[in-house]
Structures are given as structure tokens and as C-alpha cells.
Scaffold this active site. Structure first.
Site, PDB file in Angstrom:
ATOM      1  CB  CYS A  37     -51.271  21.142 -51.295  1.00 46.99           C
ATOM      2  SG  CYS A  37     -51.244  23.072 -52.163  1.00 46.99           S
ATOM      3  CB  CYS A 106     -56.579  18.807 -52.059  1.00 48.17           C
ATOM      4  SG  CYS A 106     -57.441  17.786 -50.375  1.00 48.17           S
TER       5      CYS A 106
END
Lengths: 128, 383
Positions: A37, A106
């Protein structure tokens, strides 16, 4: 040079992050994110009388990932672990004068890493 | 700190000579080219002159092959959708390389919604289209095959001439997106067997908001912007006189100066690649030699591209990255994934693109800043 999208405070913490590094034999350790990610954060804490006496971090990630990690260490240092557990992602973002909307999730995992380190400390304590 | 701008792939300044040339078309000679009076005729003449200059840049058969648009995105949309829809009797398929710009891939994906198939053509680790496989992949029902002249993120130049031969053996149309290449390296649409070619004004120091599509005589397209019938009915809308005249002048200058300028930039590019490749765990992305003369792109292990970009900006050096953190979708660059990088590897990319403003004296400043940036971010990383 203000960065479009990032507050001056985010850039200040990105350029001069507080409490970078590791603690040998930490009382608590938390790690969140994954390299796929693009964000990984780890948090080390030393605890005396249930108060966070020292805290260090290391982060792989974008500007806000680094700035939020730095900010959460500042917020947590010297706090009782119960108080530190209450620090939220939103608190971190607010202290940095906000984050761009798409960065709210995130790259704002620093509070989670802190909570992980405190949970780790608590579980070790129970074991003793 | 003096600015060192190394993001010419994202935006370029307008050449002062272009500005001086085109200015009169928004001040004095601002007529509508469709008007029959003298002001209209002056404007019309400016557009036809520009068409001639752009045609000369790519050795088009003649100037009528050039259609002016609002930029590369529109030219790509026109080439993909316009060709596919007009030639639907041939089939309902479009083909594109996996590293095409999103303004090629997204129109192709839009066609999928109306029943078209999309064939993605794979590339190797350097980003070169696999010519061996191309002949097998392309089917007779393919209305248009789109392969870029050179890639904007990794700098790789495709073997267009060889690709053109294969596409034409199959009797298919080849569209080439030359946004990053036109004005930088010589392009000869006739020699390369190109049927449609996309160009951008700003990418050759012309005004923003301008572009062109070369259409080979005989290639049939459906207009995607119907209206007043300007540009041979293929692109309606009152012409952007300033951008078109400017693009023509930019094309003329590019044709004149391309040779020595690309040699100069190539020398700087190679020095950048040499120096930055010395950094531990740094890797060149794209092809080592078949690459744009002004393009140097890298990836660094264990650090992230947006952080690299922000840190470099503190030195007043502007670079680009294909990192997920800077994209709207939060997905890493499809180009870096297509050349076989893992997600975590694609996150650490940095793209430097040189231009006329850069000089060799800047090289030590740039390499020092990159070394310090990588070193600092690696201290921070847990990986």
C-alpha cells in the site's frame, strides 16, 4: 514554499520529524500498514508508572505518513497510557492543521501504530 | 535557492519566441477564421501556416493531414473513439500497449461499455513492446492499434517502424501517441507507417490548450465533437488561434533546433543516470539507451516517491513520481506495474525530465540533492 495540499505544519514535521529512531528492548511495539500500500509505520515506547516516558518511530511512506508519525509521538510523549489510547486519527490530523481528504485514511495510521504499541505493553504487563 | 525545474514531462514553459510570435493573435489579429472579412482571413492564414509547420515537423504527406485539437487528451480520444466507431464494420476491437497514457486507455475502456473488446499488448522490463508476440495478438477485427512513440514515465522509445510493418501486414490502423516524443526526436510518419499521430503543443514549448492529430490520407474517422464543421468537419469549435499559431511556431523551432538540443540534453541525461545509479539500491527504469534524450527515471528501494518529490522540492528542484500517493486513485503507476515492478517497488519512483532551461552546471546540485534525499528518507524507513 508552501506545498499545495499540505499545511505548513505538515511540511514542517515532514522536514524535521520528531522522535525518529528505535528503542532497544521497548516496553511496547506497534507496527501498521504494508509496503504494497505504500505506508509502513512502527512505534516503540518506554513506559514508567503507566506513563509514556520515551517514544520513537520509523516510517516508510508519503509526506503525510511521516508528518502524522512525528505528530503522534509529540502528542503521546509524557501522557498516561489511558490518555494516549484516546488519541485519534482525527486528533493527529487536526494538530497538523488538517490533511488533504484522500490522505485521511491510508497515510494517517500513526495513531493506530501508537495504540498497537500500548496494547503490546499492556499484554506484556499482564503476562508478568 | 535558484529553481531547477526537472518536470518537463508535466508542463513546459512557452518559448519566448513563440509567445512573441503568437501574441498578435489575441491582441490585433484576433479574427474568427470562419469569418469572410479580412480579419477572418488573417486568422485563417495563421492557422494554415501553423498546419504547414506541424506537417513539416513529422514529414506528413501534406498539411491537410493535420487536425488541430485542444491537446493530447483530445487527440487520443479522437484517434481511439473516432477510428473505432467509424470502422465498426471491420470489427469491435481496439488494441493498445499496456503502458499507454491514460488518455488512450480510458477512451478504450469507454468503448468496452458499448461492446468493444480491448486487447492489451504487453511490454518487456524495459518497456519495449514485444514485437514477436504482436503479430499473434493482433486480430483482423481490430479497428485501431495504439502504441506510443515514447513513454512519458520511463522514457522508453518504441520500435515504431517495425511495429508499423506488423500492423500494416494485418491491414490494420496504427495510432501513435507522440506527446512525449514530438519535437524531441525526429518523427517521420510516412517512413514509420503511422496512420494517426497525437501531438501536444505545450510538450514542444508551445501554448497549453493546443494539440494536433495527424490523419493519414484515406483513414476514416468519426468526429467526436460535432458542431460547426471546422477542421474538415472532424473537430468542430472555433479554433484556438493563439494556441494553434503558437504550436506552429513551436514546431518550426523544434524542427530547427532539435538536433543539437537533444545531443546537449542527452549528455546531461547520461551524467544524471551515471551519478544517480551509484546510489545504493537505485535502479534505472525504462530502457538504458532506447530512451528520450531528456528523460532520466529511477526507482529507489525502501523509500516512497511522494516523499522524494517533497524532499527534492525543499532544494527547489521539481521532479515527478509514479507513486500511488500522488495519484488520484491511490494506485501506483500502471506503467511501472506493466514493466514488471511489484507495488512496493513502484512506490519508490522518481522521474526527471530536462529542458532548455537546464544546464550542465546544475548537475552536481541535482545529484547532491538526490543523494541527500535518499539518505534522509532511508534513515526514517523501517524497511
Amino acid at each position: 514554499m508552501a506545498q499545495i495540499g499540505y499545511s505548513e505544519k505538515v511540511m514542517e514535521h515532514f522536514m524535521n520529524p520528531r522522535n525518529v529512531g528505535t528503542i532497544e528492548n521497548p516496553d511496547g511495539y506497534g507496527k501498521v500498514g504494508n509496503p504494497v500500500c505504500g505506508d509502513v509505520m512502527e512505534m516503540f515506547i518506554s513506559v514508567e508508572d503507566d506513563t509514556i516516558s520515551d517514544i520513537k518511530f520509523r516510517t516508510f511512506g508519503c509526506g503525510s505518513a511521516i508528518a502524522t508519525s512525528s505528530m503522534v509521538t509529540e502528542l503521546a510523549k509524557g501522557k498516561h497510557i489511558d490518555e494516549a489510547m484516546e488519541i485519534t486519527r482525527k486528533d493527529v490530523a487536526d494538530e497538523l492543521d488538517g490533511l488533504p481528504p484522500r490522505k485521511m485514511h491510508c497515510s494517517n495510521l500513526a495513531a493506530d501504530a501508537l495504540h498497537g504499541a500500548i496494547e503490546d505493553y499492556k499484554s506484556k504487563k499482564v503476562g508478568k | 535557492m535558484r529553481q531547477i525545474y526537472l518536470d518537463h514531462v508535466s508542463a513546459m514553459p512557452i518559448d519566448p519566441r513563440v509567445l512573441a510570435f503568437a501574441k498578435r493573435y489575441v491582441t490585433n489579429d484576433f479574427g474568427n477564421p470562419s469569418s469572410l472579412h479580412s480579419a477572418g482571413l488573417t486568422a485563417k492564414r495563421a492557422i494554415e501556416d501553423a498546419r504547414q509547420r506541424v506537417a513539416e515537423l513529422i514529414n506528413a504527406e501534406d498539411e491537410t493531414c493535420i487536425i488541430f485539437t485542444s491537446g493530447a487528451t483530445e487527440s487520443n480520444n479522437m484517434a481511439i473513439k473516432g477510428t473505432a466507431l467509424r470502422n465498426i464494420r471491420k470489427g469491435k476491437r481496439v488494441a493498445a500497449s499496456a503502458i499507454e497514457h491514460i488518455s488512450v486507455l480510458n477512451p478504450a475502456k469507454e468503448l468496452q461499455k458499448s461492446g468493444f473488446e480491448l486487447t492489451l499488448i504487453p511490454v518487456d522490463q524495459a518497456g519495449i513492446v514485444d514485437i514477436g508476440k504482436l503479430a499473434d495478438i493482433l486480430t483482423e477485427d481490430t479497428t485501431v492499434t495504439s502504441i506510443m512513440y515514447a513513454n512519458n514515465e520511463i522514457g522508453t522509445i518504441e520500435p515504431i517502424e517495425a511495429i508499423g510493418e506488423i500492423v500494416h501486414e494485418k491491414g490494420l490502423y496504427l495510432h501513435v501517441d507522440a506527446t512525449a516524443a514530438a519535437g524531441r526526436i525526429p518523427i517521420d510518419v510516412q517512413n514509420d507507417g503511422i496512420d494517426l499521430l497525437t501531438m501536444s503543443s505545450n510538450d514542444m514549448y508551445g501554448p497549453q490548450g493546443g494539440g494536433a492529430l495527424y490523419i493519414k490520407p484515406g483513414v476514416k474517422l468519426q468526429p467526436i465533437l460535432p458542431g460547426g464543421g471546422q477542421e474538415r468537419g472532424l473537430r468542430s469549435g472555433t479554433e484556438n488561434l493563439f494556441a494553434i499559431a503558437g504550436m506552429g511556431e513551436a514546431a518550426r523551432i523544434a524542427k530547427d533546433e532539435m538536433g543539437p538540443e537533444s545531443e546537449r540534453l542527452k549528455g546531461m541525461r547520461d551524467q544524471l543516470i551515471d551519478e544517480i545509479s551509484k546510489i545504493e539500491e537505485s535502479y534505472l527504469t525504462g530502457h538504458p539507451t532506447q530512451r528520450l534524450p531528456h528523460h532520466a527515471s529511477f526507482r529507489f528501494s525502501r523509500i516512497e516517491g511522494e516523499s522524494i518529490l517533497l524532499n527534492m522540492d525543499m532544494y527547489n528542484i521539481q521532479v515527478a513520481t509514479g507513486s500511488a500517493c500522488t495519484s488520484r486513485t491511490l494506485e501506483p503507476s500502471h506503467v511501472l506495474l506493466a514493466v514488471g515492478l511489484k507495488h512496493e517497488e513502484a512506490h519508490g519512483s522518481m522521474v526527471m525530465t530536462l529542458g532548455r532551461s537546464n544546464n550542465a552546471g546544475e548537475l552536481p546540485i541535482i545529484t547532491k540533492a538526490v543523494k541527500e534525499t535518499v539518505q534522509r528518507l532511508r534513515i526514517l524507513t523501517p524497511m
